[in-house]
Design a protein around this motif. Structure first.
Motif, mmCIF file in Angstrom:
data_model
loop_
_atom_site.group_PDB
_atom_site.id
_atom_site.type_symbol
_atom_site.label_atom_id
_atom_site.label_comp_id
_atom_site.label_asym_id
_atom_site.label_seq_id
_atom_site.Cartn_x
_atom_site.Cartn_y
_atom_site.Cartn_z
ATOM 1 N N THR A 44 0.842 -1.204 0.000
ATOM 2 C CA THR A 44 0.000 0.000 0.000
ATOM 3 C C THR A 44 0.872 1.247 0.000
ATOM 4 O O THR A 44 2.078 1.200 0.275
ATOM 5 N N LYS A 45 0.248 2.382 -0.300
ATOM 6 C CA LYS A 45 0.977 3.648 -0.258
ATOM 7 C C LYS A 45 1.573 3.875 1.133
ATOM 8 O O LYS A 45 2.749 4.249 1.268
ATOM 9 N N PHE A 46 0.784 3.628 2.153
ATOM 10 C CA PHE A 46 1.271 3.830 3.523
ATOM 11 C C PHE A 46 2.405 2.854 3.823
ATOM 12 O O PHE A 46 3.425 3.231 4.415
ATOM 13 N N LYS A 48 4.533 1.414 1.802
ATOM 14 C CA LYS A 48 5.765 1.797 1.098
ATOM 15 C C LYS A 48 6.401 3.026 1.738
ATOM 16 O O LYS A 48 7.629 3.113 1.868
ATOM 17 N N ASN A 49 5.557 3.990 2.142
ATOM 18 C CA ASN A 49 6.082 5.214 2.767
ATOM 19 C C ASN A 49 6.719 4.947 4.126
ATOM 20 O O ASN A 49 7.537 5.740 4.605
ATOM 21 N N HIS A 50 6.336 3.833 4.759
ATOM 22 C CA HIS A 50 6.826 3.550 6.114
ATOM 23 C C HIS A 50 7.631 2.249 6.184
ATOM 24 O O HIS A 50 7.759 1.645 7.258
ATOM 25 N N ASN A 51 8.176 1.835 5.048
ATOM 26 C CA ASN A 51 9.157 0.743 5.016
ATOM 27 C C ASN A 51 8.641 -0.566 5.612
ATOM 28 O O ASN A 51 9.354 -1.252 6.352
ATOM 29 N N ASN A 64 9.674 3.030 12.475
ATOM 30 C CA ASN A 64 9.203 3.460 11.152
ATOM 31 C C ASN A 64 7.818 4.112 11.141
ATOM 32 O O ASN A 64 7.510 4.865 10.214
ATOM 33 N N TYR A 76 -3.855 10.792 3.924
ATOM 34 C CA TYR A 76 -4.083 9.472 3.325
ATOM 35 C C TYR A 76 -5.573 9.240 3.084
ATOM 36 O O TYR A 76 -5.971 8.672 2.064
ATOM 37 N N VAL A 87 -4.280 2.546 -0.552
ATOM 38 C CA VAL A 87 -3.669 3.665 0.179
ATOM 39 C C VAL A 87 -3.274 3.244 1.596
ATOM 40 O O VAL A 87 -2.093 3.212 1.947
#
Length: 497
Positions: A44-46, A48-51, A64, A76, A87
């Motif tokens: 998800t976007k979240f 990926k953004n938070h590893n 993270n 979001y 997302v």
């Protein structure tokens, strides 16, 4: 015994036995939930953004994913509202639960197919657990009512929007549809007073066995029923056996309810929210609610007195202690991550894990460093009511920092159904109980920084009038139990005796 009640007992036994697996292995249950949530949301976007690909432990997660409230999550949510997929959780939510926001207006809390299934299952299991414990299943043959919001939903980009209680109305099991009241048409009425009057018409001649809702609004329903029929609720509904409630502490209302009903009935306390269903009362004669550890929610806890520190420690279920006030942080299969729910809880048992809701992290009184929480004022009220034979419809507490005469004090705004025989005794017990529970408050009283609390009496239906004037009559709305400012207090001055 009917076929339905017999089947309910068999099903209840099966569910309780099944639940014993995670109750007996709570740490493992939470680890499994954690791993599943991280794995499913990696792309998800979240994620990926938070590893999320690099997260394999709670320590990794803490490094993270910071704790955030709705304001921080809002960007979001707006991506989703604008039509984006994947997302916060794979795909799109099937609902947004619309709740009242503080600084940003309405909040839209995502509900996914997975999370709504957990909500429905928890509601069902709370009742099944009661059946298994008590052996009482006769109520399943009667009529049941939940005083809730309208099930009429809006829609935006293929996602339905509405109040949680209105969304839940779409998930009443088929085998209960014939038992359910009020009618769909009545449930869709938006105006609360009109709705209650129609609910009365539909229910007053029925065999009501289960009634559910927020206590303050069920009380309004009971009062109108009694006024119209001139009978106690227990006489009107001779087979009324079970009251199911959540949202607020029942204890300040208990004496009034038992007077309205004319007898005692069993009750089940629930801890649901738009963000998830967290706990339910599993024992009739034990305090606290069983925390649901296998229901798609990973829990973290931060000590309330450390919450506003720069880097407060985030604890998992294995690290919590009894009788400590914790802010509850949740990550869920609806796509909430390290989300500050705003509620504070205390553990009253660790085997199994049971909690009581102690208040809201934003709802407290500490104008003088006293750190008073909702649990303390509600317990003080319970003791004072019991000792003086009073009945209270509603109350809230605020600090009076600049009195015209004398020292500052805590001002208790109380709407009495039945005033105490000895008001001075009532005040004395309230204040003494607060001092016994809260050492900071005790020190402030003894040190002559504060004077003894004072009562300001609110007229009959004054709180209802206030809620109506704010457009918050009925549904999931409830009175804030205490606040650190005077906004609610000043509004209440228009509704005094």
């Amino acid at each position: 015994m009917s076929i339905k009640s017999f089947a309910a007992k068999i099903f209840a036994k099966r569910i309780v036995n099944k639940d014993s697996n995670w109750i007996d292995n709570p740490i493992e249950a939470q680890q499994k939930v954690f791993k599943t949530l991280i794995t499913v949301a990696r792309s998800t976007k979240f994620g990926k953004n938070h590893n999320f690909d690099d997260i394999s432990s709670h320590a990794d997660f803490v490094s993270n994913v910071p704790v955030r409230d709705f304001e921080a999550l809002k960007p979001y949510v707006e991506f989703i509202l604008n039509g984006q997929d994947d997302v916060l959780w794979p795909g799109k939510p099937i609902y947004f639960a619309k709740t009242s926001g503080t600084t940003s207006g309405a909040k839209y809390i995502p509900i996914t197919e997975e999370s709504i299934k957990n909500q429905v299952k928890a509601s069902r299991n709370a009742i099944l657990n009661y059946i298994h414990e008590t052996g009482n299943a006769a109520f399943v043959d009667g009529k049941m009512i939940f005083l809730q919001g309208s099930p009429v939903l809006e829609e935006k980009n293929g996602i339905k929007l509405g109040r949680l209680s209105g969304i839940s109305a779409h998930y009443v099991p088929n085998y209960l549809q014939k038992n359910r009241l009020p009618s769909w048409e009545t449930n869709c009425i938006e105006d609360w007073e009109t709705k209650v009057n129609e609910v009365i018409k539909e229910t007053e001649t029925q065999n009501m066995t289960v009634i559910a809702g927020i206590p303050s609004w069920v009380q309004m329903y009971f009062e109108k029923l009694q006024e119209k029929n001139q009978k106690k609720i227990g006489e009107l509904f001779k087979n009324f056996q079970l009251f199911i409630y959540g949202g607020v502490n029942y204890e300040p209302y208990r004496a009034k309810f038992e007077n309205l009903i004319g007898r005692k009935v069993d009750s089940i306390e629930l801890f649901p929210a738009s963000e998830g269903f967290f706990a339910y009362q599993d024992k009739q004669h034990e305090k606290g609610m069983l925390l649901l550890l296998d229901a798609g929610i990973f829990y973290e806890f931060i000590k309330a007195d450390e919450f506003f520190d720069e880097n407060p420690k985030r604890l998992t279920i294995k690290d919590v202690e009894l009788d400590v006030n914790y802010v509850m942080i949740i990550s869920t299969n609806a796509g909430l991550w390290a989300y500050n729910l705003g509620d504070t809880v205390q553990f009253i048992s660790l085997h199994p894990f049971k909690v009581i809701v102690s208040g809201r992290i934003k709802h407290f009184i500490s104008a003088f460093g006293e750190h008073v929480i909702a649990k303390e004022v509600e317990e003080a009220m319970r003791i004072a009511i019991k000792a003086t034979d009073a009945m209270v419809n509603e109350f809230t507490v605020a600090p009076q920092t600049n009195p015209k005469n004398g020292l500052p004090y805590h001002e208790w705004f109380i709407e009495f159904e039945k005033e105490p025989i000895d008001e001075n005794k009532f005040i004395s017990i309230l204040d003494e109980s607060m001092q016994n529970q809260n050492s900071y408050y005790y020190d402030l009283i003894v040190g002559s920084i504060l004077q003894t609390l004072k009562i300001t009496k609110v007229k009959q239906n004054g709180f209802l009038e206030l809620m109506k004037s704010r457009g918050k009559l009925g549904g999931q709305n409830k009175i804030q139990r205490l606040s650190n400012d005077r906004k609610l207090a000043e509004d209440l001055y228009q509704h005094l005796t």
